[in-house]
Motif scaffolding. Structure first.
Motif, mmCIF file in Angstrom:
data_model
loop_
_atom_site.group_PDB
_atom_site.id
_atom_site.type_symbol
_atom_site.label_atom_id
_atom_site.label_comp_id
_atom_site.label_asym_id
_atom_site.label_seq_id
_atom_site.Cartn_x
_atom_site.Cartn_y
_atom_site.Cartn_z
ATOM 1 N N ASP A 66 0.821 -1.201 0.000
ATOM 2 C CA ASP A 66 0.000 0.000 0.000
ATOM 3 C C ASP A 66 0.856 1.252 0.000
ATOM 4 O O ASP A 66 0.523 2.249 -0.627
ATOM 5 N N ARG A 97 -13.060 5.892 4.641
ATOM 6 C CA ARG A 97 -12.933 5.412 6.028
ATOM 7 C C ARG A 97 -12.942 3.881 6.053
ATOM 8 O O ARG A 97 -12.176 3.251 6.775
ATOM 9 N N LEU A 98 -13.820 3.311 5.225
ATOM 10 C CA LEU A 98 -13.851 1.849 5.140
ATOM 11 C C LEU A 98 -12.496 1.325 4.688
ATOM 12 O O LEU A 98 -11.967 0.345 5.219
ATOM 13 N N ASP A 106 -9.598 2.822 4.982
ATOM 14 C CA ASP A 106 -8.619 3.008 6.068
ATOM 15 C C ASP A 106 -8.728 1.886 7.088
ATOM 16 O O ASP A 106 -7.728 1.320 7.532
ATOM 17 N N ALA A 107 -9.976 1.595 7.462
ATOM 18 C CA ALA A 107 -10.187 0.550 8.466
ATOM 19 C C ALA A 107 -9.631 -0.763 7.947
ATOM 20 O O ALA A 107 -8.946 -1.514 8.650
ATOM 21 N N TRP A 108 -9.908 -1.037 6.695
ATOM 22 C CA TRP A 108 -9.458 -2.286 6.098
ATOM 23 C C TRP A 108 -7.934 -2.376 6.114
ATOM 24 O O TRP A 108 -7.344 -3.395 6.451
ATOM 25 N N LEU A 109 -7.317 -1.250 5.763
ATOM 26 C CA LEU A 109 -5.852 -1.259 5.692
ATOM 27 C C LEU A 109 -5.215 -1.337 7.070
ATOM 28 O O LEU A 109 -4.019 -1.559 7.183
ATOM 29 N N ALA A 110 -6.011 -1.154 8.112
ATOM 30 C CA ALA A 110 -5.435 -1.197 9.455
ATOM 31 C C ALA A 110 -5.332 -2.619 9.984
ATOM 32 O O ALA A 110 -4.876 -2.845 11.083
ATOM 33 N N ILE A 111 -5.762 -3.600 9.194
ATOM 34 C CA ILE A 111 -5.618 -4.985 9.639
ATOM 35 C C ILE A 111 -4.286 -5.492 9.124
ATOM 36 O O ILE A 111 -4.095 -5.594 7.919
#
Lengths: 537, 316, 325
Positions: free
Chosen positions: C4, C160-161, C163-168
């Motif tokens: 990413d 935001r979705l 971002d959240a996804w990339l935070a895993i």
């Protein structure tokens, strides 16, 4: 009145017998084509010392009544529990916390005489009331004990005096003593239930010290343990036992070689040949054990609702090849549940001969076209199970099935079994002291598990035989009934058994007079950890 | 800067909210549900026991209530009890977290220690053999899957040369030098990828810097080359390198699962792996949430630091 | 893996590409332009040594995957009595503990790796590109629901979705998905594909944002083209480069993830010929028969190397500023 009573002398082994026992193990080894290990020097047992054992499995949880019984085969924790009864070296059920019991003529009333010299790990003396408390806890549905279904045959539990307990049954049930071993109903202190999840208090030769999940289980000597050796000395000899779960076969062996652990259970079968290189540092042990690998057919749906298809597959399995490829020869070919070492080995059981041509002919007769898809599910945990399934898959391919092999982990397997979306289930059963545990639970259509988690085969004649066997006191008669049932299994082939893995284990020579039970390694009766000692190096 | 920090933190709220929901609801898809997982595969649960257990675990409540209850407890550090072992989840995780941090941190230090000199030299000796070797090594680090690298290292150093133990863990606070032997291989394997990325980053940003006007000015004024490099260019060139290593450090926490499994390293990764088979979701939920929060936190910290060090970056 | 970060890098560099087209192009011109573009790219690729080397490896692996049945000299499932045979003319890579031919298994493993990763990336592109385009083009949109004007910050929600996804972190997501839904090929493809969506969406969003302000878009507006038409038929074809780069780099990553999951025992199951699963079985024989661990791993590394070189080369070509020599 029938009574089974054993004097203490019978329970204890003399040191001479220990040596003889160790010797017989070695003879067994030699007979199996392995070089005999050096004989253990028979010296005086000494107190003290710590032993680390490398085991296939970890303790699952500390509350021993809750769903998972402490499997003595792979779990160090069974050393902290006693039951009312226990299994001896040959897996006969013998007295433990109950030193004797009597059965009334109608078979409904059982009177248990509890030992008076038993203390819990916290020093409190154990009485009949404690035993009653344990039985009641196991029978309470809130507890979630696996054995509750079987034991709900108990109607009433009464205390006759401080050390005499009477259980009244709803029906005749002679496997009862086998259901009260430390595997199913380990006796814990009913007054310390608040802490049972973190620190169980029981009566066994070792007491719980600490448990670090998947890392170590530490147990220390129970100083006021009730058993004595032949000379009247207190048992156990060892001060401390540390269990280390090492699931991987290679890792376990390496840990033994590097001295990280003193003993391992279930040495890897493929490494067994190399053990001869190390026999000057290790004692190795190999015997026929209790436990059989099998394949259940899903009899609730085509194609295995047709007995001809089941028979065909039973004839298509090359058990020899499975044994060669997964156990490297260290096992037995099985046609029934119990191996020759068990007191429940049944005489005159027929077997299917390997015959793929006949199998193909039967399939044709049953109208099974080549290329029929099958789903074979099995467990990913034990190498010989998942490797065996791959070999078996090959056999199925040879008679024209297209096999979808699914090697599943524990969670997936649980869900898959209950979904019934499978044709063949490959796994194994072990540690069934009484044949009722095995024949009823897995195959009788009266058992809920049979239809929901096993093959779901239905045969009223079989059900009747199994029900009659549990209501029969005479052992010879029970053997006859189970043999008859076993021949029904042969004829109808709801399952096919393949192999039984030998019990392989190895330990450093400083661990003395230790001998594993045929049901598994950690059980301490007849030369196990209860009487083992550590020689100074 | 402060306004930016506040905005970033506010931005985190919906993200963390989404993540907790993800972690919580994902496990609802499990076939059979938690109670089925408590029962051995060959057992059948009777309805009576199921109802009792459902009530005990609070599973009879609406799922949203369960979620907020779980979230509220999790915020207070209570992740519940492991279904399998019945031990408190917080304790299980905290027991394992230091080992993971230790390994990830060691790997990052190793990566930086190798990457910065290698990248700098590669940039200074651009298009020479040295450069090609350094870049070739970094391609190797980017390409070879870490679990295979681990196997090959075990093959060579443990089974072949017998220099290093193939697995295990020694607490560094008890026996530091003993622990080094155990952690060399996992740390190298874990460092391979960030090291490769950081080497390339150092090289390219070093090249960027060397082409800047101030370097020409300094050279024309007769400053010695080493002084230019160490005093000016390296300092500027390191900012992106350190940033990417920071981000990779956070990422390592997830990536340690495989390494910990191979080397039997008792960290959070191994904890997750061990509990996946049993579908022990309180443990999985707790451990995954911890890793995610850590990951998000480090990302934020690195971002803020980057902006602090490098004020030219616009606060968009 | 930091794909990413790389992607962010790529997209930010691509923001400043010059574009002088003013008129809204017709379909024919667009196709012609795309053709010329691909031809240019091919030519550039040929010039870059590393990229052509990567392209060559990729091509070989694709061919191996296609012709696996021909190349495999034995049935990869067939167990024979010659277990653990050394390298020989009959068994080029030796045999495994069940007497299966390793060469045949490695070749069929290539097919599996290619099919799974390619399907996943196609899925990712199909979902991620429209999502990013919508997010970038529409920003905040107003819809009428039950007679009321509702402002929906589409862009904000989608990002935001993402971002959240990339935070895993890392492989965790896949591990959980496989644990819950099982490790069947379909689940793997879905999980691997869905996981590519956020990256691609963000990438496309960036490109669309920069394209949106260009004159040809305004021209289309004036002509009266619909928003949907402008987004998908005019802007998107101009954002192809970063998508192609990202996709080729991702394939390498997906192949690793697929193998890693199988290695952990969570993806492909034996006896399926799969590199990761074969490595998992081989690890039991490391001490006695190390050869088993080598060939599947080599095949895996080589394939990943191919895709990485190819992707890197493409990036260099598509972003002239990056080329230094």
């Amino acid at each position: 009145m029938t009574s089974i009573e054993t004097t203490d002398a019978k329970l204890r082994l003399s040191r001479r017998e220990f040596v003889a026992a160790a010797g017989s193990g070695i003879v067994g080894l030699a007979a199996l084509g392995l070089p005999p290990t050096a004989t253990q020097a028979a010296t005086q047992p000494s107190y003290g010392g710590s032993i680390k054992i490398g085991l296939r499995g970890d303790v699952s949880r500390l509350d021993p009544h809750h769903f998972f019984p402490p499997y003595p085969t792979s779990n160090a924790l069974s050393l902290i529990y006693n039951g009312l009864t226990e299994a001896d070296y040959d897996t006969n059920v013998v007295p433990a916390l109950a030193h004797a019991w009597e059965t009334s003529k109608d078979g409904l009333t059982w009177t248990w005489h509890i030992r008076k010299d038993v203390t819990f790990h916290n020093g409190r003396q154990m009485t009949g009331a404690d035993v009653k408390g344990n039985l009641e806890r196991v029978l309470n549905p809130r507890t979630g004990a696996v054995i509750r279904g079987e034991l709900s045959i108990i109607d009433k539990i009464e205390l006759l005096d401080d050390y005499t307990l009477r259980t009244t049954l709803k029906d005749k049930y002679y496997p009862l003593p086998a259901m009260l071993t430390n595997r199913w109903v380990p006796i814990i202190d009913p007054q310390s239930l608040d802490s049972v999840k973190q620190h169980p208090i029981a009566t066994g030769p070792f007491k719980f010290v600490s448990w670090k999940r998947l890392h170590t289980t530490v147990m220390a000597r129970h100083d006021t343990y009730w058993e004595k050796d032949a000379d009247g000395n207190a048992l156990p000899y060892l001060d401390e036992i540390i269990g280390k779960p090492l699931a991987d076969d290679t890792v376990r062996l390496t840990a033994l070689r590097t001295g990280e652990v003193d003993m391992i259970d279930a040495a890897s079968y493929r490494d067994q040949a190399r053990f001869s290189e190390w026999t000057d540092t290790f004692d190795t042990y190999q015997i026929k054990a209790l436990g059989t690998i099998w394949y259940y057919f899903n009899a609730q749906r085509p194609p295995f609702d047709d007995v001809r298809v089941r028979r065909a597959v039973a004839m298509a399995v090359d058990k020899q090849e499975i044994m060669r490829k997964t156990l490297f020869g260290h096992g037995e070919i099985m046609d029934q549940f119990y191996t020759e070492v068990s007191p429940w080995r049944l005489p005159g059981v027929s077997s299917w001969e390997y015959n793929p041509e006949e199998a193909r002919r039967l399939l044709k007769e049953a109208g099974i076209r080549p290329g029929t898809p099958l789903t074979l599910i099995t467990f990913n945990r034990f190498n010989y199970i998942k490797e065996g399934a791959q070999v078996f898959q090959q056999h199925l391919r040879q008679i024209g099935f297209m096999v979808n092999l699914k090697i599943l982990d524990w969670g997936q397997l649980t869900a898959a079994r209950k979904s019934r979306e499978w044709d063949i289930l490959g796994l194994g059963s072990a540690y069934r002291m009484d044949p009722h545990e095995y024949y009823f639970k897995e195959l009788s259509s009266e058992s809920p598990a049979s239809g929901q988690t096993y093959g779901g085969w239905v045969n009223p004649d079989y059900d009747k035989l199994i029900a009659a066997a549990r209501r029969t006191e005479d052992r010879e008669e029970r053997v006859r009934l189970y043999s008859e049932a076993e021949n029904l299994i042969h004829a109808e082939a709801p399952k096919v058994r393949t192999i039984s893995a030998h019990n392989l284990s190895a330990w450093h020579k400083h661990l003395r007079t230790y001998r594993p039970n045929i049901a598994g390694n950690i059980t301490y009766n007849a030369g196990g950890f209860r009487t083992a000692w550590r020689a100074p190096v | 800067m402060l306004a930016y920090t506040v905005r970033r933190l506010l931005n985190l709220i919906p993200i963390l909210f989404l993540l907790t929901a993800f972690v919580f609801f994902m496990f609802r898809f499990l076939p059979g549900g938690p109670i089925e997982m408590m029962v051995p595969p060959d057992e059948v649960l009777d309805e009576e026991v199921r109802l009792i257990l459902e009530k005990e675990l609070g599973l009879d409540r609406p799922v949203l209530v369960q979620y907020f209850d779980w979230l509220w407890r999790a915020l207070q550090g209570d992740f519940g009890e492991s279904i399998y072992s019945q031990l408190p989840v917080g304790g299980l995780i905290m027991e394992r977290f230091p080992a993971t941090l230790y390994l990830a941190f060691a790997a990052v230090v190793l990566a930086i220690a190798v990457a910065i000199p290698m990248g700098t030299i590669a940039a200074l000796r651009k298009n020479t053999m040295t450069d090609y070797v350094a870049m070739g090594t970094s391609v190797f680090g980017l390409t070879v899957p870490n679990f295979w690298l681990a196997l090959m290292m075990i093959l060579l150093f443990s089974l072949g040369l017998r220099w290093l133990p193939s697995m295990g863990y020694v607490d560094p606070t008890q026996d530091f030098f003993g622990s080094l032997k155990h952690f060399i291989m996992p740390a190298i394997v874990l460092a391979a990828y960030p090291c490769a990325v950081a080497t390339r980053m150092t090289r390219s940003s070093m090249l960027d810097e060397l082409n800047k006007d101030y370097v020409y000015t300094a050279r024309s004024q007769g400053l010695p080359e080493w002084k230019i490099i160490f005093k000016y260019t390296l300092k500027n060139a390191l900012i992106p390198t350190i940033t990417i290593v920071g981000l990779l450090f956070a990422r390592q926490l997830g990536g340690t699962i495989i390494i910990e499994t191979i080397f039997g390293w008792p960290g959070v990764g191994l904890l997750i792996f061990e509990h996946i088979n049993a579908r022990d979701f309180p443990v999985l939920q707790g451990a995954v949430l911890l890793l995610i929060i850590f990951f998000v936190g480090i990302n934020l910290a690195v971002d803020l630091m980057y902006r602090l060090v490098n004020p030219r970056v616009e606060l968009s | 893996m930091a794909t990413d970060t790389v992607a962010r890098d790529v997209s930010s560099r691509l923001l400043n590409q010059e574009d002088i087209r003013v008129e809204a192009p017709t379909l024919v011109t667009r196709l012609r332009r795309a053709g010329a573009y691909l031809k240019d790219m091919g030519g550039e690729l040929w010039k870059s040594k590393l990229a052509s080397c990567g392209a060559f490896i990729v091509l070989v692996m694709v061919l191996v995957a296609i012709f696996a049945d021909v190349l495999a000299r034995h049935d990869p499932f067939n167990m024979t009595e010659t277990a653990l045979a050394p390298v020989s003319w009959e068994h080029w890579f030796g045999t495994d503990p069940y007497g299966r031919d390793i060469w045949s298994r490695v070749v069929h493993g290539a097919r599996r790796a290619m099919v799974i990763s390619a399907s996943a990336i196609v899925l990712g592109v199909l979902l991620g590109v429209p999502l990013g385009a919508v997010s970038g083009y529409y920003g905040t949109t107003t819809v009428r629901i039950a007679g009321r004007q509702l402002r929906i910050p589409l862009d904000n929600i989608i990002m935001r979705l993402v971002d959240a996804w990339l935070a895993i972190p890392g492989i965790l997501f896949f591990l959980l998905v496989v644990a819950i839904f099982g490790g069947s090929d379909l689940v793997l493809i879905m999980a691997l594909g869905l996981a590519q969506v956020p990256l691609l969406a963000r990438l496309v969003r960036g490109s669309v944002l920069s394209e949106k302000t260009k004159e040809y878009v305004e021209a289309s507006h004036i002509i009266g083209d619909s928003n949907l038409n402008i987004t998908f038929r005019q802007i998107l074809p101009n954002c192809l480069s970063p998508i192609i780069v990202q996709a080729s780099v991702s394939v390498g990553f997906l192949i690793i993830v697929e193998a890693a999951l199988a290695f952990l025992g969570l993806g492909a199951q034996p006896p399926t010929p799969a590199w990761g699963a074969d490595l998992n079985e081989a690890k039991n024989f490391m001490e006695t028969y190390p050869l088993l661990t080598i060939f599947p791993g080599l095949a895996l590394s080589l394939t990943v190397l191919g895709f990485n070189l190819f992707g890197d080369g493409l990036r260099d070509i598509l972003d002239p500023r990056q080329v230094e020599q």
